[in-house]
Every structure is written in C-alpha cells, then in structure tokens.
Design a protein around this motif. Structure first.
Motif, short mmCIF file in Angstrom:
data_model
loop_
_atom_site.label_atom_id
_atom_site.label_comp_id
_atom_site.label_asym_id
_atom_site.label_seq_id
_atom_site.Cartn_x
_atom_site.Cartn_y
_atom_site.Cartn_z
N SER A 98 -3.48 9.71 -1.11
CA SER A 98 -3.16 8.78 -2.28
C SER A 98 -3.09 7.52 -1.72
CB SER A 98 -1.77 9.77 -1.90
OG SER A 98 -1.19 10.84 -1.67
N ALA A 99 -3.17 7.27 -1.20
CA ALA A 99 -3.15 5.52 -0.20
C ALA A 99 -4.28 5.06 -0.51
CB ALA A 99 -2.92 4.97 0.77
N LYS A 100 -5.70 5.80 -0.36
CA LYS A 100 -7.08 5.42 -0.72
C LYS A 100 -6.81 4.96 -2.56
CE LYS A 100 -9.94 7.84 -1.64
NZ LYS A 100 -11.84 9.09 -1.51
N ASN A 101 -6.71 6.12 -2.87
CA ASN A 101 -6.72 6.58 -4.16
C ASN A 101 -5.96 5.47 -5.57
OD1 ASN A 101 -8.85 8.56 -4.66
ND2 ASN A 101 -6.62 10.17 -4.38
N MET A 136 1.31 8.02 -6.23
CA MET A 136 0.36 8.60 -6.05
C MET A 136 0.26 9.78 -5.21
SD MET A 136 -1.82 7.15 -7.85
CE MET A 136 -3.23 7.80 -8.12
N ILE A 137 0.94 10.02 -4.55
CA ILE A 137 1.90 11.26 -4.01
C ILE A 137 2.98 11.90 -4.65
CG2 ILE A 137 3.81 12.02 -1.89
CD1 ILE A 137 2.22 10.01 -0.47
N ALA A 138 3.84 11.32 -5.73
CA ALA A 138 4.20 11.95 -6.26
C ALA A 138 4.31 12.47 -7.76
CB ALA A 138 5.44 10.61 -7.35
N LEU A 157 0.91 -1.13 0.21
CA LEU A 157 0.07 -0.31 -0.14
C LEU A 157 0.89 1.29 -0.10
CD1 LEU A 157 -3.38 0.85 -0.17
CD2 LEU A 157 -2.36 0.74 2.65
N ASN A 158 1.43 1.32 1.00
CA ASN A 158 3.17 2.36 0.36
C ASN A 158 2.90 2.84 -0.49
OD1 ASN A 158 2.38 2.40 3.26
ND2 ASN A 158 4.26 2.37 4.52
N ARG A 159 4.11 1.30 -1.23
CA ARG A 159 4.82 1.43 -2.68
C ARG A 159 3.68 2.91 -3.77
NH1 ARG A 159 8.84 -1.07 -4.98
NH2 ARG A 159 9.06 -1.39 -6.96
#
Length: 690
Positions: A553-556, A542-544, A535-537
């Motif tokens: 970002s994790a949810k999307n 998405m954050i980048a 999930l973090n990866r």
C-alpha cells in the motif's frame, strides 16, 4: 506539465489498470501483516504485565511524598500534620551534588531534613544571649518546631545542639513550594502553590459554564466553516492568494522606500563593517535591497504559479468542495476525533499510572550515609563521609555531630537495571500505542470517505453506516498493518528523543563542531519523521480502499503521488492555507470574544448576564483558546483526511476509467468540467456485477 494515464511506463511505476469488479473499498479481503499483528498483541500483553507489576508492587509514595533524615514520609502516618520538608543546609545539596547526578537519580542531599507543619514565617538566627536557654524556650515556645525528632525541650544551653545540627540555624522566611519546602539563608521565596491552586479552583467554579459556551461556539464555527466550503471555497482561496500577493507587494514597496532613503543618505555596509549587533544592519541600504530582491522573487514565482497552475488550483478547490459534501453526507465522521481522544487518553493515563507507581521499596531500598556538619574537626578525618551506614545502629564516633542521614533511593544493581529496562519498555509502549490509535483513526476515516467517492449515485449508493463498517473492517483485517506503520514511526521518534536527551546532557560541554553535527542529525531525523508520517497517511488510505498489506500500500500510494507530483504540491499548499485560515478564524474569534467578555468589556452582555468575578481573568481565556484550538484541530484533521482520501481516489479514477459506459468516471461534474472530460454513459447502461 500533465500526466496521461495511457503514457509509457516511467520510474514512478505503471498506472493503475481497469478492474471491472472494483466498486470502492474492497469487502472481500483478508488479514494483512499477520506477523506484525502477533508481535503487537504480544507486546500489548507485556505492556499490561508491566502495568500490573507497577500497580501491585509499585510505591507511589516515593513520588508524592518527601522523606526526612530518618527515612519517614512527610504528610502521611505519624507525620500526617507535617507535609513539608525542611533542609537544614540547602547549600550542601548544591555543593555536593552535580547537575547530571540530579537529573539521573534525583536530589541526594547530605544534610539533616525534618518534616514540618509550616515553613519559617520570618528570618531568624540564634542570638548570643540565648545560648544559655533551653531548646523549649528558644525553639518550641516561639513556634519554631524545626528540630530533629527526639530533641528534648528541656535540653539546657542551646549552644550545645547547634554544632551537632539538631536544630537549624539560621532560618529564612520561605513559603511551601508544591509539597517540598527548601529553607535556608539566602534562598529565594517561592510561590504559594496552595493559595494559587485555591484561586484557580475558584475561577473555574465561577467560569466553567462560560468556558463550555466558548467551546461550543468553537465547535459550531468549525462545523459551519467546513460545511460552507462547498459554497465559498473558490472565492475564499482566491481571496487568500490575493491577500498573500498583496502582503508581498506591500513588503516590496516598504523595502524600496527604506532602500531609497538609506541610499540617499549614503549608508552602506562598507561603512558599518562586520558586527554581531544584528539590529545595526537595519540601517544599511544593502539589507533592504536584499530583502526587496527576495520578496520580488517570491512575488514573481507566486504570480507564475497562479498563471500556469490555475487548472490545478481549480482542481484543488473542486476537491475541497467535494470534501465538504462528503462531510455533510457522513456527519458522524466529524465526531470520530472524540473516539481517538478517548483512546489517546487511555494510553496516556495507563502510562502515567506506570510512571506514578515507580519501583517498589523492596527493590529500591533507601540509602543512608555518614554526615557531619564539619568534617575537618578532630576525630572526623577517620570517618569515611558520604559512605553507606545503617540507621538502626547507634553511631559511636569521636567526630562531633556525626549522623547517619537519609540520602535517596538505591539506583544501581541488577534489579534496578532490569526495572529501568521495564520503564524503557513502557515508554516504547506509550509511543507505539499512541501512533497506532492515530493510524486507526486515519484508516477508518479513509474507508468512510472512500465509500463516498466510489458511490456513483450520491447519496443513494453510499453505504448505510460507512464509518462503522470502516471501523470494524479496519480492526478485523488491518490491525497488523497499522501496527507496522506505527512501529516504524515510533522507532524514529524514539531516536529523536534519545538524540535530544544526549544534546541536553552534553550541552555545557559541546564545542561548535559537536553542536553543528547534533543539529544536522536532529534536522535529518525531523525530516525523516515528517516523511514517514506523510507516507503512512497515504498508505493507510490505500489499505482502507484495497485491503493490501502495509508495504504494498505504501509503495502504490507513493508511486501514484509521484506520477502526479505537481497536483500533490498544489493541493497540499491550498489545503494548508485554507485550514490555517479556518483555525485562525475559529481560535481568534473565540479568543477575542472570551477576552472582551471575561474582562467586562461587553456592556450589553454584562447587563443580561452577570460577569464572573475572577482572580485571574486570563485563566478562562487561555482555557477557551486552548480548547478552541483542540476542537478546530480535531474537525480540520477530519476534513484534511477527507481531502487526501478523495484526492487519491480521484487519481485512481483518472487512471482506471475513461468515461465510457463500461468505465465511467466517479468524480463530480465540476471536476469533469475542469478536466474537459465527460461520461458517455452510466453503469446502468450495461448490467455489471458489483
């Protein structure tokens, strides 16, 4: 099973909507997860304070040097020429100390200990005829300098000091083990660490340049493998898949042959019955029949997947080729693992300094206890053995041989508990900083590769310094988000460490039910850690790209992947298979070449270059293999991050765009061909603001 970007909403969330202003990683972004960023910086300041406290007040001598019965260090100061510690009676350590106490507080041994320059070279005991001789004649003149400090050589009747344990007897041959020597009757001889260290150093001096050549070869092979994937990814993947199918087919054939032979013999499990000898089940037909059924099911499942998921396999191959192109255009990303490695080295070295500089001596004073060689003698029953005493005070007692000896360092009290909490703080800092560094690398690489994907005309539209821009952008805006994700992962890892510690401590006292419960807990935490890493990866990708906070970002990312779960599974397995083959090729190739070279089995090369003369030929081979594995892992981790980033961008591209002049696809032509789509125009057909 396929997904249409225009289908109705589902539990996995709504598809991404078209945004006319989106052209790759958002440049105008703001700081995310500010609270977590502040907490992380405050934690780092506290971590620095702990390091300064350890550096200024810590005492590394407690770790590096042993102490004798008087509390003096061996190997420094007045005992500079006496680096080894000799226990008079090592068995008293075993009999008076339990394993849990050793694990918690170190070895506390109530027996005289003396610093010596060398260990006993031969087994020896005092003979009856020597009882009337002096200590000088029996010990010192025979180079047995193992008596306690201050024992005069002119002391007559050697039989007198022996009951008081001023000199050790008997002695057994032993050799130094690290910097601590344990010598007593019946002890096993240990390896001579000093001689081995010298030989290892000589081997490295003889072979270091060949090791560097092997590592350079691993680097070249890894880079070539990744760059050539754009040409051979398709054939290589299908060859590997066919190879797996072939192995399973041979397994089915072998199981059938074994089953047929045992069936003709009439060997059945009913004749064998239940047994704990698992090898006996190889001789019954039911075992091979069960194996045949399992392999046949796997073969059938793989064939069905190959038939019905062939389009998704082709998409995965096209993405692998595209990732190879991306790496070729942004070559600097292949060397970013060096930055990650350097930062990890700083984190580990900083924690190691804190661990090497333990509690200062004025907070962990040494403990001295009363000890006598035989507490059952008259006069000893009134003396409380193993209780605290002051070594500066003279021992006046009718107990024969009563001494005040050094036992260890004080491990209880308010100060000790506070400093123990600081050590826990340091361990938390180690995990958190390491996970943050890894998260930084993932987010930076994701930003660079996203810039490649969302460049419509490649390589013309790729930014000039995509990696540097992504690095500065990540540090400036998303330190808090990275710290948030790293903290979640750290807490799970700390929980796993605590559970492993409890399991290790209670292993001898566990019943089957307890072991089963602990095993279930460990399995659950392992699965949770793997899921959080996954999930973090994707959250960092998405954050980048979009610059939103960690939770959003994790949810999307999760919803996007769930809407394309079949593609996710196929791409993940194809990538894993390909990277496993790549690692096997690089590490195996370097290992085989190193083995043949260092063992002198390449005559043609030996004529040109002189083979190094080694004490342990396996040492440079193992170093070369380990180094090749680390290099291949570093390169392939970058490639894996590239594949994951391009995959998420590909899914977003499918949902955002439709191939029209206003909303063209950014994917490669090969992907468009596989999907049966095409661009009806380009962004240049209609002026649009970036």
């Amino acid at each position: 099973i396929s997904y249409s970007p225009h289908s109705s909403p589902c539990p996995s969330g709504k598809p991404a909507k078209y945004d006319p202003s989106f052209r790759g990683p958002i440049r105008n972004r703001s700081c995310t997860d500010i609270i977590c960023c502040v907490l992380f910086f405050l934690f780092i300041l506290g971590y620095i304070a702990v390091g300064i406290l350890a550096w200024v007040y810590g005492d590394p001598k407690q770790v590096l040097y042993p102490r004798n019965s008087t509390g003096a260090y061996c190997g420094i100061g007045e005992n500079k020429e006496k680096p080894y510690l000799l226990y008079f009676n090592i068995f008293s350590c075993v009999l008076n100390t339990n394993i849990i106490a050793i694990a918690q507080n170190g070895l506390k041994c109530p027996t005289p200990q003396v610093c010596v320059s060398s260990c006993p070279e031969a087994s020896w005991t005092v003979e009856p005829r020597q009882f009337s001789q002096t200590v000088e004649q029996v010990f010192y003149a025979a180079n047995r300098n193992f008596c306690l400090p201050g024992v005069p050589g002119n002391m007559h009747q050697v039989g007198n000091p022996l009951p008081f344990h001023l000199c050790p007897t008997p002695l057994s041959h032993s050799e130094p083990h690290l910097t601590l020597s344990l010598s007593n009757s019946g002890l096993l001889d240990s390896l001579n660490a000093r001689d081995i260290s010298v030989k290892i150093f000589e081997d490295f001096a003889q072979s270091w340049y060949w090791i560097l050549i092997a590592l350079g070869l691993a680097l070249v092979l890894s880079l070539l493998f990744i760059l050539l994937l754009r040409l051979v990814a398709g054939p290589l993947v299908f060859v590997l898949i066919i190879g797996v199918l072939g192995v399973l087919a041979y397994g089915i054939y072998h199981c059938w042959e074994e089953y047929r032979v045992l069936r003709d013999k009439g060997a059945s499990i009913s004749q064998l019955g239940f047994t704990t000898n698992l090898s006996a089940y190889r001789n019954v037909q039911e075992t091979w029949l069960a194996a045949l059924i399992i392999l046949a099911v796997l073969e059938g499942v793989l064939l069905l997947m190959l038939i019905f998921l062939r389009q998704r396999i082709c998409i995965a191959i096209a993405l692998l080729k595209e990732a190879s192109r991306a790496v070729g255009y942004i070559m600097s990303t292949m060397f970013y693992p060096l930055v990650t490695f350097a930062l990890l080295l700083v984190c580990i070295a900083y924690w190691a300094i804190i661990a090497l500089y333990p509690l200062p001596t004025w907070l962990t004073p040494p403990e001295y206890v009363f000890w006598a060689p035989n507490s059952s003698l008259p006069g000893c029953e009134k003396v409380p053995m193993n209780t605290s005493c002051d070594p500066m005070e003279q021992v006046n007692s009718s107990c024969p041989g009563l001494m005040c000896v050094f036992q260890g360092y004080q491990s209880t009290g308010l100060a000790q508990r506070s400093l123990f909490n600081l050590q826990i703080y340091a361990v938390l800092g180690l995990f958190w900083t390491i996970n943050w560094v890894l998260a930084l690398g993932q987010c930076v690489l994701a930003g660079a590769f996203a810039s490649f994907y969302w460049a419509f005309h490649k390589p013309r539209d790729i930014p000039t310094f995509p990696l540097g821009s992504a690095f500065l952008r990540t540090l400036r805006y998303h330190t808090g988000s990275l710290a948030f994700g790293a903290l979640i992962l750290t807490l799970v890892q700390i929980a796993r460490v605590i559970l492993e510690y409890i399991d290790h401590k209670l292993r001898g006292a566990q019943n089957p039910l307890t072991r089963c419960i602990l095993c279930c807990f460990k399995c659950c935490l392992w699965c949770l850690e793997k899921f959080i890493k996954f999930l973090n990866r994707n959250a960092y990708i998405m954050i980048a790209i979009y610059g939103k906070n960690f939770c959003v970002s994790a949810k999307n990312a999760f919803m996007l992947l769930m809407r394309n779960i079949v593609r996710v599974v196929v791409l993940d397995k194809v990538t894993d298979l390909l990277l496993f083959f790549g690692k096997l090729l690089v590490v195996g190739g370097v290992g085989v070449l190193s083995f043949f070279f260092f063992t002198g089995r390449i005559p043609s090369l030996g004529k040109t270059f002189e083979n190094p003369q080694l004490n342990y030929y396996w040492l440079p081979i193992m170093v070369s293999i380990l180094g090749a594995y680390l290099i291949a892992s570093g390169f392939f981790s970058v490639f894996g991050m590239c594949v994951d980033t391009l995959f998420l961008c590909f899914l977003e591209d499918l949902e955002r765009n439709d191939g029209s002049a206003d909303r063209p696809y950014y994917m490669s032509k090969s992907l468009l061909k596989i999907l049966g789509k095409k661009n009806k125009g380009t962004p240049g057909d209609k002026k649009r603001k970036k």
